[in-house]
Scaffold this active site. Structure first.
Site, PDB file in Angstrom:
ATOM      1  N   LYS A  39      34.256  87.719  10.565  1.00 30.51           N
ATOM      2  CA  LYS A  39      34.980  87.737   9.285  1.00 30.51           C
ATOM      3  C   LYS A  39      34.835  86.424   8.525  1.00 30.51           C
ATOM      4  CE  LYS A  39      38.109  91.516  10.017  1.00 30.51           C
ATOM      5  NZ  LYS A  39      39.457  92.009  10.234  1.00 30.51           N
ATOM      6  N   ARG A  56      38.744  93.871  18.242  1.00 30.86           N
ATOM      7  CA  ARG A  56      37.781  94.710  17.515  1.00 30.86           C
ATOM      8  C   ARG A  56      36.549  93.862  17.223  1.00 30.86           C
ATOM      9  NH1 ARG A  56      36.602  96.110  12.285  1.00 30.86           N
ATOM     10  NH2 ARG A  56      36.177  98.309  11.907  1.00 30.86           N
TER      11      ARG A  56
HETATM   12  N1  HH2 Z   1      38.835  95.018  10.030  1.00 33.19           N
HETATM   13  C1  HH2 Z   1      37.931  95.745   9.351  1.00 33.19           C
HETATM   14  C2  HH2 Z   1      37.997  97.142   9.341  1.00 33.19           C
HETATM   15  N2  HH2 Z   1      38.944  97.793  10.028  1.00 33.19           N
HETATM   16  N3  HH2 Z   1      40.836  97.755  11.441  1.00 33.19           N
HETATM   17  C3  HH2 Z   1      41.764  97.061  12.122  1.00 33.19           C
HETATM   18  N4  HH2 Z   1      42.733  97.696  12.792  1.00 33.19           N
HETATM   19  N5  HH2 Z   1      41.757  95.685  12.142  1.00 33.19           N
HETATM   20  C4  HH2 Z   1      40.816  94.958  11.480  1.00 33.19           C
HETATM   21  O1  HH2 Z   1      40.877  93.704  11.540  1.00 33.19           O
HETATM   22  C5  HH2 Z   1      39.816  95.666  10.729  1.00 33.19           C
HETATM   23  C6  HH2 Z   1      39.866  97.087  10.737  1.00 33.19           C
HETATM   24  C7  HH2 Z   1      36.852  95.050   8.581  1.00 33.19           C
HETATM   25  O2  HH2 Z   1      35.681  94.885   9.315  1.00 33.19           O
HETATM   26  P1  HH2 Z   1      34.383  95.857   9.323  1.00 33.19           P
HETATM   27  O3  HH2 Z   1      34.731  97.254   9.722  1.00 33.19           O
HETATM   28  O4  HH2 Z   1      33.363  95.232  10.200  1.00 33.19           O
HETATM   29  O5  HH2 Z   1      33.809  95.832   7.853  1.00 33.19           O
HETATM   30  P2  HH2 Z   1      33.944  96.826   6.627  1.00 33.19           P
HETATM   31  O6  HH2 Z   1      35.386  96.963   6.303  1.00 33.19           O
HETATM   32  O7  HH2 Z   1      33.160  96.141   5.529  1.00 33.19           O
HETATM   33  O8  HH2 Z   1      33.359  98.158   7.011  1.00 33.19           O
END
Ligand code: HH2
Length: 281
Positions: free
Chosen positions: A226, A260
């Site tokens: 992040k 995660r």
């Molecule tokens: N962060 C992201 C997405 N979903 N869910 C939970 N519970 N906690 C988190 O910290 C979280 C989440 C963001 O990361 P990512 O899925 O890698 O990216 P994107 O939102 O661009 O798909």
């Protein structure tokens, strides 16, 4: 409908156990670090198999990017992305607990029917339909804190007392879900690192995980690749942030139930080293 959650997912999120690893599979064109990499159901299934082989205890499949400024997608688009991916993952024989990363009840319902076990809601249960789906399915529900929406959340995040306010918001989200019929034991809480928070807010929340754990529910934390990691290291490219992310994973593991992560193999190795050092000390 009775689901399997009393068996596998509950074990994977048992309170007081060392943190489990949730492997991320984004079936989106625009996620901040793995967008476009799992464009076909076969690619998602292959990624799932590789994550489990690398040590993932849990998988999280998302069909809408929630990075700051991402464009929202409608439920049909999200369903068309996640349902074939989840079906292909299950058809490939992958059996670990799997959550769908969505804030929409309709998407959650379709994903559960396709083989998901749990709902990961970055909206913290704002959609009453999603809470109703979780209550009917009797499945685990992850409720995350977010200030604002992905479109606006990083414009000017503001708190008087970030830890107190996030704690209170999570308490209310928990109460809302329980009032909607979700079993309290099925709920996991997440402070939502990077969702409407500055670097200082994120660090304060990570330092306060023991206080948030006093809400009585297992905690999930996502810091992998992040912008917090980018801000602390100066590394601009998300895919280059794994090593620094794993330092955070190793330090946070004793304070949460699930981490995660994108790079499960690296996180698993970091957790092993940290556990051995802690034991030796
Ligand atoms: N962060 C992201 C997405 N979903 N869910 C939970 N519970 N906690 C988190 O910290 C979280 C989440 C963001 O990361 P990512 O899925 O890698 O990216 P994107 O939102 O661009 O798909």
């Amino acid at each position: 409908m009775t689901r399997r959650w009393l068996l596998d997912p509950a074990r994977a999120i048992a309170v007081g156990q060392p943190a489990g690893l949730m492997g991320i599979i984004n079936v989106t064109p625009d996620s901040f670090s793995d967008g476009g990499r799992h464009a076909t159901p076969a690619a998602a299934a292959e990624a799932a198999r590789a994550l489990v082989a690398a040590g993932a205890d849990w998988l999280d499949v998302g069909g809408e990017s929630t990075r700051p400024g991402a464009q929202p997608v409608d439920a049909e688009t999200e369903i068309a992305r996640v349902v074939p991916a989840i079906a292909a993952i299950r058809a490939a024989g992958v059996r670990v607990p799997l959550s769908v990363d969505t804030s929409k009840g309709r998407v959650a319902e379709a994903a559960l029917a396709a083989g998901a076990d749990a709902i990961n809601d970055i909206g913290g249960g704002r959609d009453p339909e999603l809470l109703a789906v979780a209550a009917r399915a009797r499945c685990p529900l992850i409720l995350m804190h977010m200030q604002g929406t992905p479109q606006t959340m990083q414009l000017a995040p503001r708190y008087q007392d970030v830890v107190g306010e996030v704690e209170e918001a999570l308490r209310q989200a928990l109460a809302r879900a329980v009032a909607a019929g979700v079993a309290e034991q099925a709920i996991v809480l997440d402070p939502g690192i990077g969702f409407g928070k500055t670097r200082a807010h994120n660090l304060a929340l990570l330092a306060a995980l023991p206080r948030l754990a006093a809400l009585g529910r297992p905690l999930l934390v996502g810091v992998s690749r992040k912008s917090l990691i980018g801000a602390l290291t100066g590394i601009a490219e998300p895919a280059q942030r794994d090593a620094a992310s794993h330092v955070a994973h190793a330090l946070l593991a004793p304070h949460c139930a699930l981490l995660r992560v994108h790079d499960v193999a690296g996180a698993r190795a970091a957790l092993r080293v940290a556990a051995a050092l802690r034991e030796a000390a």
